[in-house]
Design an enzyme around this catalytic site. Structure first.
Site, PDB file in Angstrom:
ATOM      1  N   LYS A  47       4.286 -11.561   3.408  1.00 42.27           N
ATOM      2  CA  LYS A  47       2.852 -11.721   3.180  1.00 42.27           C
ATOM      3  C   LYS A  47       2.577 -11.857   1.693  1.00 42.27           C
ATOM      4  O   LYS A  47       3.171 -11.134   0.882  1.00 42.27           O
ATOM      5  CB  LYS A  47       2.063 -10.540   3.746  1.00 42.27           C
ATOM      6  CG  LYS A  47       0.530 -10.696   3.583  1.00 42.27           C
ATOM      7  CD  LYS A  47      -0.225  -9.599   4.291  1.00 42.27           C
ATOM      8  CE  LYS A  47      -0.215  -8.298   3.527  1.00 42.27           C
ATOM      9  NZ  LYS A  47      -0.943  -8.381   2.219  1.00 42.27           N
ATOM     10  N   ASP A  63       5.344  -7.166   2.651  1.00 41.79           N
ATOM     11  CA  ASP A  63       4.447  -7.538   1.559  1.00 41.79           C
ATOM     12  C   ASP A  63       5.267  -7.901   0.325  1.00 41.79           C
ATOM     13  O   ASP A  63       6.123  -7.116  -0.104  1.00 41.79           O
ATOM     14  CB  ASP A  63       3.555  -6.346   1.208  1.00 41.79           C
ATOM     15  CG  ASP A  63       2.082  -6.652   1.357  1.00 41.79           C
ATOM     16  OD1 ASP A  63       1.715  -7.837   1.380  1.00 41.79           O
ATOM     17  OD2 ASP A  63       1.294  -5.691   1.436  1.00 41.79           O
ATOM     18  N   SER A  87       0.822  -1.213   0.000  1.00 41.26           N
ATOM     19  CA  SER A  87       0.000   0.000   0.000  1.00 41.26           C
ATOM     20  C   SER A  87       0.852   1.257   0.000  1.00 41.26           C
ATOM     21  O   SER A  87       0.357   2.351  -0.294  1.00 41.26           O
ATOM     22  CB  SER A  87      -0.925   0.009   1.223  1.00 41.26           C
ATOM     23  OG  SER A  87      -0.194  -0.246   2.414  1.00 41.26           O
ATOM     24  N   GLU A 107      -9.476  -9.186   4.505  1.00 40.61           N
ATOM     25  CA  GLU A 107      -9.799  -7.795   4.178  1.00 40.61           C
ATOM     26  C   GLU A 107     -11.186  -7.687   3.557  1.00 40.61           C
ATOM     27  O   GLU A 107     -11.497  -8.341   2.565  1.00 40.61           O
ATOM     28  CB  GLU A 107      -8.757  -7.205   3.227  1.00 40.61           C
ATOM     29  CG  GLU A 107      -9.037  -5.757   2.868  1.00 40.61           C
ATOM     30  CD  GLU A 107      -7.879  -5.062   2.161  1.00 40.61           C
ATOM     31  OE1 GLU A 107      -8.050  -3.894   1.763  1.00 40.61           O
ATOM     32  OE2 GLU A 107      -6.810  -5.689   2.014  1.00 40.61           O
TER      33      GLU A 107
END
Length: 274
Positions: free
Chosen positions: A113, A83, A45, A182
């Site tokens: 992840k 990530d 993100s 999510e």
């Protein structure tokens, strides 16, 4: 002492909430570490939050490694989770293992992840068997935003809800040590959390997950252009105070409330899931 996967499993067993925050630099990592946040996620993100990109798909391995290094320098106790960016693990087993190992060797992350379910279970198995903790991510998976038709709640009907449950079981069986859920309905997240032995971390998935995650910039209200339904602003004046409020509300079960969650499943449909 550095927090570990074992300590998170123990928290799930004791019904103690796990706190996770997405952050991208040395300074914020120090604040989160001082506030005793369990996990710092260096999320892709950052492509949107820090680099101003339109989505998470364009951020590169080299960029992710740089930001992960910065966070690792600031975090002494928190578990640092990196990530794996788009196409750094999907293309081949070799890429998956080599790129995961780069986060551990070069950026000193404690785990990685990945997004996806059954389709990436074999890669989760390979990475975890190499000694690298792997966290899976289901529901709204931003790297698949073009397939999902945008950023929207997932698992609202029987078929898609069952698919998420099947994926959750598959990634656990493959060796995932934790699962991020999510934007899935509250009752679905609750069911998955009760089925799995590994901890679940929710974002927009209700209070019944074993932990919660928000982006550092979002929980402090630093992003004036965007506020998702699942985001709560805790304090924009003093970051330390804001993070402590977030931590305490997660641990006490105050956050997330119904205001920050989605619920599309009725009990009749829920009873059909297995």
């Amino acid at each position: 002492m550095r927090k570990s996967i074992l300590s998170f499993l123990e928290k799930k067993g004791k019904n103690e909430k796990i706190t996770m925050v997405s952050a991208y630099d040395y300074h914020s990592a120090k604040i989160l570490d001082n506030c005793d946040i369990d996990i710092i996620l260096v999320g892709d993100s950052l492509a949107m939050t820090v680099l101003g990109m339109q989505d998470t798909l364009s951020v590169t391995m080299d960029e992710m490694l740089i930001f992960t290094k910065a966070v690792s320098r600031g975090a002494k106790k928190s578990f640092v989770l990196a990530d794996m960016p788009f196409m750094s693990y999907q293309s081949s087993d070799r890429d998956a293992i080599l790129n995961a190992s780069r986060f551990i060797k070069e950026s000193h992350a404690n785990g990685v992840k990945v997004e996806g379910g059954i389709e990436i279970a074999s890669k989760i198995k390979l990475i975890s068997q190499s000694g690298i903790p792997v966290v899976a991510h289901l529901g709204l998976t931003p790297q698949a935003v073009n397939m999902l038709g945008g950023y929207r709640v997932q698992g609202k009907d029987l078929q898609s809800a069952q698919k998420i449950i099947d994926d959750a079981k598959a990634v656990q069986d493959a060796g995932a040590c934790m699962l991020v859920l999510e934007c899935v309905p509250v009752k679905l997240a609750q069911k998955i959390s009760s089925i799995l032995e590994i901890p679940t971390i929710g974002i927009g998935s209700g209070k019944y997950c074993d932990g919660q995650v928000l982006v550092y910039h979002d929980l402090l209200g630093l992003n004036k252009d965007f506020k998702a339904k699942f985001v709560k602003h805790f304090d924009k004046i003093d970051p330390q105070v804001g993070v402590e409020k977030y931590r305490d509300e997660v641990k006490s079960g105050i956050f997330p409330s119904e205001e920050h969650s989605f619920d599309y499943l009725d009990d009749e449909l829920l009873d059909k899931l297995y």
